[in-house]
Design a protein around this motif. Structure first.
Motif, PDB file in Angstrom:
ATOM      1  N   UNK A 242       0.847  -1.190   0.000  1.00 62.00           N
ATOM      2  CA  UNK A 242       0.000   0.000   0.000  1.00 62.00           C
ATOM      3  C   UNK A 242       0.881   1.238   0.000  1.00 62.00           C
ATOM      4  N   UNK A 243       0.224   2.409  -0.027  1.00 56.14           N
ATOM      5  CA  UNK A 243       0.959   3.667   0.105  1.00 56.14           C
ATOM      6  C   UNK A 243       0.666   4.319   1.453  1.00 56.14           C
ATOM      7  N   UNK A 244       0.174   3.525   2.410  1.00 60.23           N
ATOM      8  CA  UNK A 244      -0.224   4.052   3.705  1.00 60.23           C
ATOM      9  C   UNK A 244       0.973   4.062   4.659  1.00 60.23           C
ATOM     10  N   UNK A 245       1.448   5.263   4.991  1.00 58.59           N
ATOM     11  CA  UNK A 245       2.565   5.402   5.928  1.00 58.59           C
ATOM     12  C   UNK A 245       2.013   5.493   7.346  1.00 58.59           C
ATOM     13  N   UNK A 246       2.581   4.721   8.242  1.00 56.47           N
ATOM     14  CA  UNK A 246       2.078   4.664   9.619  1.00 56.47           C
ATOM     15  C   UNK A 246       2.807   5.634  10.542  1.00 56.47           C
TER      16      UNK A 246
ATOM     17  N   UNK B 280      -5.703   9.105   7.637  1.00 57.73           N
ATOM     18  CA  UNK B 280      -4.528   8.267   7.869  1.00 57.73           C
ATOM     19  C   UNK B 280      -3.244   9.097   7.801  1.00 57.73           C
ATOM     20  N   UNK B 281      -3.181  10.020   6.843  1.00 55.28           N
ATOM     21  CA  UNK B 281      -2.003  10.875   6.746  1.00 55.28           C
ATOM     22  C   UNK B 281      -1.844  11.777   7.948  1.00 55.28           C
ATOM     23  N   UNK B 282      -2.970  12.319   8.437  1.00 52.58           N
ATOM     24  CA  UNK B 282      -2.910  13.177   9.624  1.00 52.58           C
ATOM     25  C   UNK B 282      -2.444  12.385  10.838  1.00 52.58           C
ATOM     26  N   UNK B 283      -2.908  11.126  10.951  1.00 54.92           N
ATOM     27  CA  UNK B 283      -2.473  10.295  12.076  1.00 54.92           C
ATOM     28  C   UNK B 283      -0.983   9.989  11.996  1.00 54.92           C
ATOM     29  N   UNK B 284      -0.486   9.736  10.780  1.00 52.25           N
ATOM     30  CA  UNK B 284       0.943   9.468  10.638  1.00 52.25           C
ATOM     31  C   UNK B 284       1.761  10.713  10.981  1.00 52.25           C
ATOM     32  N   UNK B 285       1.279  11.880  10.556  1.00 52.26           N
ATOM     33  CA  UNK B 285       1.955  13.129  10.919  1.00 52.26           C
ATOM     34  C   UNK B 285       1.978  13.315  12.431  1.00 52.26           C
ATOM     35  N   UNK B 286       0.805  13.105  13.048  1.00 55.18           N
ATOM     36  CA  UNK B 286       0.721  13.279  14.505  1.00 55.18           C
ATOM     37  C   UNK B 286       1.615  12.266  15.211  1.00 55.18           C
TER      38      UNK B 286
ATOM     39  N   UNK C 111      10.341   2.225  20.924  1.00 52.29           N
ATOM     40  CA  UNK C 111       9.224   1.282  20.929  1.00 52.29           C
ATOM     41  C   UNK C 111       8.320   1.510  19.723  1.00 52.29           C
ATOM     42  N   UNK C 112       8.057   2.779  19.407  1.00 55.12           N
ATOM     43  CA  UNK C 112       7.207   3.107  18.269  1.00 55.12           C
ATOM     44  C   UNK C 112       7.833   2.643  16.954  1.00 55.12           C
ATOM     45  N   UNK C 113       9.125   2.895  16.784  1.00 52.84           N
ATOM     46  CA  UNK C 113       9.798   2.469  15.557  1.00 52.84           C
ATOM     47  C   UNK C 113       9.731   0.952  15.390  1.00 52.84           C
ATOM     48  N   UNK C 114      10.057   0.240  16.449  1.00 53.24           N
ATOM     49  CA  UNK C 114      10.075  -1.222  16.363  1.00 53.24           C
ATOM     50  C   UNK C 114       8.698  -1.778  16.033  1.00 53.24           C
ATOM     51  N   UNK C 115       7.670  -1.274  16.728  1.00 50.64           N
ATOM     52  CA  UNK C 115       6.316  -1.787  16.501  1.00 50.64           C
ATOM     53  C   UNK C 115       5.754  -1.333  15.164  1.00 50.64           C
ATOM     54  N   UNK C 116       6.135  -0.139  14.708  1.00 51.11           N
ATOM     55  CA  UNK C 116       5.686   0.338  13.390  1.00 51.11           C
ATOM     56  C   UNK C 116       6.258  -0.532  12.280  1.00 51.11           C
TER      57      UNK C 116
ATOM     58  N   UNK D 170      -4.583   2.623  13.331  1.00 49.78           N
ATOM     59  CA  UNK D 170      -5.300   3.157  14.504  1.00 49.78           C
ATOM     60  C   UNK D 170      -4.886   2.391  15.758  1.00 49.78           C
ATOM     61  N   UNK D 171      -4.816   1.064  15.674  1.00 50.23           N
ATOM     62  CA  UNK D 171      -4.434   0.263  16.847  1.00 50.23           C
ATOM     63  C   UNK D 171      -3.018   0.603  17.305  1.00 50.23           C
ATOM     64  N   UNK D 172      -2.099   0.736  16.325  1.00 52.33           N
ATOM     65  CA  UNK D 172      -0.714   1.075  16.678  1.00 52.33           C
ATOM     66  C   UNK D 172      -0.632   2.451  17.317  1.00 52.33           C
ATOM     67  N   UNK D 173      -1.316   3.435  16.720  1.00 52.60           N
ATOM     68  CA  UNK D 173      -1.256   4.791  17.246  1.00 52.60           C
ATOM     69  C   UNK D 173      -1.896   4.872  18.630  1.00 52.60           C
TER      70      UNK D 173
END
Length: 523
Positions: free
Chosen positions: A51-55, A183-189, A267-272, A292-295
């Motif tokens: 996909x093109x969805x960045x987390x 999704x993009x706003x969540x990745x930015x945040x 932790x965020x990098x590893x789980x992402x 959403x679950x990861x964030x």
């Protein structure tokens, strides 16, 4: 967030008011490279496979930290970083997309990221974190909910519209366009939440710890345990994710905000990365659901960890402020006591020692001389015809006369152990440790000569000037005797000087010196 998405420049100092209004070329280059590398990592490892969805979009937080550190003058590096990061992926858009279109859209993307989101976030940062101390709990809450949210949403909304107009997003498919925007706003945040706080905290002078040795002892074990827990979570049992939360709490409690932000970022990098590869506890069948679950987990981990670290800092700061205040009050009290002691031992008119201090020093020197078998001398000084002086010149002039005599006496008694005091009225007394009667009498003659040389006018004196009658006495003290006996001997000698015509120095008679002591008298 879409792959073409670029970075916001976040907070900093407004143009013309920044402490770093003109970043150096080296700083521009460093920010550009960090932006470019973090953007590539986000696209390469933070985008869900297929996909093109960045987390996680790290450049959003990095650009914010760069502006906070260097000021908004760093915007060219951010613009170039955004352009260089996004333009190559715009080339892979619609089949009919040309290089020119990709370049133009890349420039628009960089302009939106830098100009809109950066300056807007900068204004919010300056408004809600005006004191610049990101370590306070209130400012962390302001950062998370008043600084980072609105710029992320506004930036992605404008980018979605831009990509739609350029043919990269189908605006006619409202659910799709809306999901891309959210999704993009969540990745930015997400980037603000982990990389922004990390960068601001670690680049800030105010948050650099004074406990570097302790940090070194904590960092490696903490990192090793975190890696182990994430590995267990991803590859063995999802329930181990709760241990990651526990470890974050420990990092906040015992290492401070710098360690806490580093922990949450790692932790965020590893789980992402794990979620992007469809493994781990947050790899769901729905890609947006996975994001959403990861964030939600990262926010659930980060908020309490950040606030715990902030409260720890505030408690330590309050403790330090209290200790500083106690130390300051103690110092003030000590200084006040010293001033009171000086005042209690000083004569208010002349500035010499007063009668009380004289008695204390005399007793001490008497005991010391008795113990050492040394001679101790006393001199009594009385200003001649002083009542006439007051009657003739007035009391104000009389006070000035006493001050002048006091200064003259203090100048003549130059040794550190000597003491001159106002005994009462126009009478003065001096104590001379380790001094014989002959030496004390010689000093008394010098005092009389100095006073005559000073030639202070006395309109009702036969001499026409201020003079003094001085009596001296000395002995080797006996501890069984009272020191006042030596004072009385010097006082009697002073009255003999008055009876013999004044303006002279007279030694005490041998019979007047304490009989238990050994007289050391002038012949």
């Amino acid at each position: 967030m879409l792959r073409p998405q670029a970075v916001p420049l976040a907070a900093g100092v407004p143009p013309g008011a920044a402490p770093h209004a003109h970043p150096t070329l080296r700083q521009h280059a460093a920010v550009f490279l960090v932006y470019l590398v973090s953007g590539w990592l986000g696209i390469r490892y933070g985008t869900i496979a297929g996909t093109s969805l960045s987390m996680l979009w790290l450049p959003s937080g990095i650009s914010l930290a760069a502006c906070v550190r260097y000021g908004v003058g760093i915007w060219p590096a951010l613009w170039l970083g955004s352009f260089a990061t996004n333009t190559p992926f715009l080339l892979g858009g619609p089949a009919e997309a040309s290089v020119a279109r990709a370049v133009l859209v890349g420039m628009g993307t960089a302009t939106i990221n830098t100009t809109v989101q950066a300056l807007y976030a900068h204004a919010l940062y300056r408004r809600f974190i005006a004191d610049g101390n990101i370590q306070s709990a209130r400012n962390i809450v302001n950062f998370l909910f008043k600084v980072a949210l609105a710029p992320s949403a506004a930036n992605m909304l404008l980018l979605t519209l831009l990509f739609g107009l350029a043919g990269y997003v189908d605006l006619g498919n409202v659910p799709l366009a809306l999901s891309v925007c959210i999704a993009g706003a969540m990745a930015d945040y997400h980037g603000y939440f982990v990389a922004g706080l990390f960068g601001i905290t670690w680049m800030s002078q105010a948050t650099r710890p004074s406990w570097r040795p302790r940090w070194r002892t904590v960092a490696l074990p903490l990192s090793a345990v975190l890696v182990l827990l994430v590995a267990v979570t991803v590859f063995w049992h999802r329930a181990a994710i709760h241990l990651v939360t526990m470890l974050g709490v420990l990092a906040a409690l015992y290492s401070g905000l710098r360690a806490a932000t580093g922990f949450v970022l790692c932790a965020s990098l590893a789980l992402t990365i794990a979620t992007a590869q469809h493994v781990g506890p947050f790899a769901l069948s729905d890609d947006v659901g996975s994001l959403i679950a990861l964030l939600m987990f990262v926010i659930g981990l980060g908020v309490p960890v950040y606030l715990l670290a902030a409260h720890r800092y505030e408690l330590m700061r309050s403790k330090q402020e209290l200790e500083d205040k106690v130390a300051e009050r103690t110092s003030e009290l000590r200084a006040a006591n010293q001033r009171l002691e000086v005042l209690s031992n000083s004569d208010g008119l002349t500035g010499l020692a007063n009668r009380r201090h004289f008695d204390t020093v005399l007793e001490r020197e008497w005991r010391r001389a008795a113990r050492d078998g040394a001679s101790l001398a006393i001199g009594m000084v009385d200003v001649d015809w002083f009542k006439r002086y007051n009657d003739h010149h007035g009391h104000a002039a009389g006070d000035a006369c006493l001050r002048a005599v006091a200064q003259l006496l203090a100048a003549q008694l130059a040794r550190a152990g000597d003491l001159v005091a106002r005994y009462g009225g126009e009478e003065f007394v001096f104590v001379l440790p380790g001094t014989t009667a002959e030496e004390a009498l010689a000093l008394a003659h010098r005092i009389g000569a100095a006073l005559r040389h000073e030639a202070l006018p006395h309109g009702d004196s036969p001499l026409g000037i201020v003079s003094a009658s001085i009596g001296v006495a000395a002995c080797v003290p006996d501890i069984r005797q009272d020191a006042t006996a030596l004072v009385q001997a010097a006082d009697a000698a002073m009255y003999r000087a008055k009876e013999q015509g004044r303006d002279q120095a007279v030694p005490a008679l041998p019979s007047a010196v304490p009989s238990a002591g050994t007289p050391v008298l002038a012949a």
